[in-house]
Design a protein around this motif. Structure first.
Motif, PDB file in Angstrom:
ATOM      1  N   ARG A 182     -45.042  12.379 -46.187  1.00 34.49           N
ATOM      2  CA  ARG A 182     -45.086  12.470 -47.651  1.00 34.49           C
ATOM      3  C   ARG A 182     -45.174  13.911 -48.151  1.00 34.49           C
ATOM      4  O   ARG A 182     -45.349  14.142 -49.343  1.00 34.49           O
ATOM      5  N   LYS A 183     -45.081  14.849 -47.204  1.00 31.89           N
ATOM      6  CA  LYS A 183     -45.115  16.279 -47.505  1.00 31.89           C
ATOM      7  C   LYS A 183     -46.410  16.717 -48.186  1.00 31.89           C
ATOM      8  O   LYS A 183     -46.426  17.599 -49.032  1.00 31.89           O
ATOM      9  N   LYS A 184     -47.521  16.084 -47.782  1.00 32.78           N
ATOM     10  CA  LYS A 184     -48.840  16.444 -48.301  1.00 32.78           C
ATOM     11  C   LYS A 184     -49.578  17.365 -47.333  1.00 32.78           C
ATOM     12  O   LYS A 184     -50.619  17.908 -47.666  1.00 32.78           O
ATOM     13  N   ILE A 185     -49.035  17.508 -46.116  1.00 34.48           N
ATOM     14  CA  ILE A 185     -49.576  18.438 -45.125  1.00 34.48           C
ATOM     15  C   ILE A 185     -48.392  19.144 -44.481  1.00 34.48           C
ATOM     16  O   ILE A 185     -47.331  18.542 -44.281  1.00 34.48           O
ATOM     17  N   THR A 186     -48.561  20.422 -44.218  1.00 35.73           N
ATOM     18  CA  THR A 186     -47.470  21.205 -43.649  1.00 35.73           C
ATOM     19  C   THR A 186     -47.483  21.144 -42.127  1.00 35.73           C
ATOM     20  O   THR A 186     -48.450  20.676 -41.514  1.00 35.73           O
ATOM     21  N   LEU A 187     -46.430  21.664 -41.545  1.00 37.79           N
ATOM     22  CA  LEU A 187     -46.355  21.778 -40.093  1.00 37.79           C
ATOM     23  C   LEU A 187     -47.488  22.656 -39.582  1.00 37.79           C
ATOM     24  O   LEU A 187     -48.096  22.361 -38.555  1.00 37.79           O
ATOM     25  N   GLU A 188     -47.801  23.705 -40.319  1.00 34.87           N
ATOM     26  CA  GLU A 188     -48.913  24.578 -39.932  1.00 34.87           C
ATOM     27  C   GLU A 188     -50.239  23.810 -39.931  1.00 34.87           C
ATOM     28  O   GLU A 188     -51.092  24.027 -39.083  1.00 34.87           O
ATOM     29  N   GLY A 189     -50.403  22.924 -40.901  1.00 33.39           N
ATOM     30  CA  GLY A 189     -51.605  22.102 -40.950  1.00 33.39           C
ATOM     31  C   GLY A 189     -51.725  21.188 -39.746  1.00 33.39           C
ATOM     32  O   GLY A 189     -52.818  20.991 -39.202  1.00 33.39           O
ATOM     33  N   LEU A 190     -50.597  20.634 -39.324  1.00 40.39           N
ATOM     34  CA  LEU A 190     -50.609  19.787 -38.130  1.00 40.39           C
ATOM     35  C   LEU A 190     -50.898  20.607 -36.875  1.00 40.39           C
ATOM     36  O   LEU A 190     -51.605  20.145 -35.978  1.00 40.39           O
ATOM     37  N   LYS A 191     -50.350  21.818 -36.813  1.00 41.29           N
ATOM     38  CA  LYS A 191     -50.627  22.686 -35.665  1.00 41.29           C
ATOM     39  C   LYS A 191     -52.121  22.984 -35.591  1.00 41.29           C
ATOM     40  O   LYS A 191     -52.708  22.985 -34.522  1.00 41.29           O
ATOM     41  N   LYS A 192     -52.728  23.235 -36.742  1.00 40.72           N
ATOM     42  CA  LYS A 192     -54.167  23.516 -36.780  1.00 40.72           C
ATOM     43  C   LYS A 192     -54.969  22.293 -36.342  1.00 40.72           C
ATOM     44  O   LYS A 192     -55.937  22.414 -35.599  1.00 40.72           O
ATOM     45  N   ALA A 193     -54.539  21.113 -36.798  1.00 39.39           N
ATOM     46  CA  ALA A 193     -55.221  19.878 -36.400  1.00 39.39           C
ATOM     47  C   ALA A 193     -55.160  19.696 -34.885  1.00 39.39           C
ATOM     48  O   ALA A 193     -56.140  19.280 -34.259  1.00 39.39           O
ATOM     49  N   GLU A 230     -49.782  13.504 -29.639  1.00 33.36           N
ATOM     50  CA  GLU A 230     -49.668  12.958 -30.994  1.00 33.36           C
ATOM     51  C   GLU A 230     -48.926  13.932 -31.907  1.00 33.36           C
ATOM     52  O   GLU A 230     -48.074  13.521 -32.697  1.00 33.36           O
ATOM     53  N   TYR A 231     -49.207  15.216 -31.764  1.00 27.23           N
ATOM     54  CA  TYR A 231     -48.500  16.240 -32.531  1.00 27.23           C
ATOM     55  C   TYR A 231     -46.996  16.143 -32.277  1.00 27.23           C
ATOM     56  O   TYR A 231     -46.193  16.155 -33.202  1.00 27.23           O
ATOM     57  N   ALA A 232     -46.633  16.037 -31.004  1.00 20.73           N
ATOM     58  CA  ALA A 232     -45.222  15.955 -30.638  1.00 20.73           C
ATOM     59  C   ALA A 232     -44.567  14.707 -31.226  1.00 20.73           C
ATOM     60  O   ALA A 232     -43.425  14.753 -31.695  1.00 20.73           O
ATOM     61  N   LYS A 233     -45.278  13.579 -31.209  1.00 20.62           N
ATOM     62  CA  LYS A 233     -44.726  12.344 -31.781  1.00 20.62           C
ATOM     63  C   LYS A 233     -44.505  12.475 -33.278  1.00 20.62           C
ATOM     64  O   LYS A 233     -43.521  11.995 -33.815  1.00 20.62           O
ATOM     65  N   ILE A 234     -45.442  13.134 -33.956  1.00 22.10           N
ATOM     66  CA  ILE A 234     -45.353  13.270 -35.410  1.00 22.10           C
ATOM     67  C   ILE A 234     -44.220  14.226 -35.803  1.00 22.10           C
ATOM     68  O   ILE A 234     -43.443  13.938 -36.706  1.00 22.10           O
ATOM     69  N   THR A 235     -44.114  15.349 -35.096  1.00 16.93           N
ATOM     70  CA  THR A 235     -43.185  16.398 -35.518  1.00 16.93           C
ATOM     71  C   THR A 235     -41.888  16.458 -34.730  1.00 16.93           C
ATOM     72  O   THR A 235     -40.921  17.046 -35.194  1.00 16.93           O
TER      73      THR A 235
END
Length: 46
Positions: free
Chosen positions: A14-25, A35-40
């Motif tokens: 939904r574009k409420k979190i950026t790729l950078e935000g996912l990397k930080k998570a 999980e990161y790889a599956k999402i992105t």
């Protein structure tokens, strides 16, 4: 996939979190590298 990862995946779609935000998570241990790889579709090491 954990509930937390599913929630982040939904936010990412939904574009409420950026790729950078996912990397930080992933680096903070909120989600796994797998999980990161599956999402992105990335390997999480970039």
């Amino acid at each position: 996939m954990s509930a937390r990862a599913k929630a982040l995946a939904n936010l990412y779609r939904r574009k409420k979190i950026t790729l950078e935000g996912l990397k930080k998570a992933a680096s903070d241990g909120m989600i796994t590298e797998e999980e990161y790889a599956k999402i992105t579709g990335e390997d999480g090491k970039g």
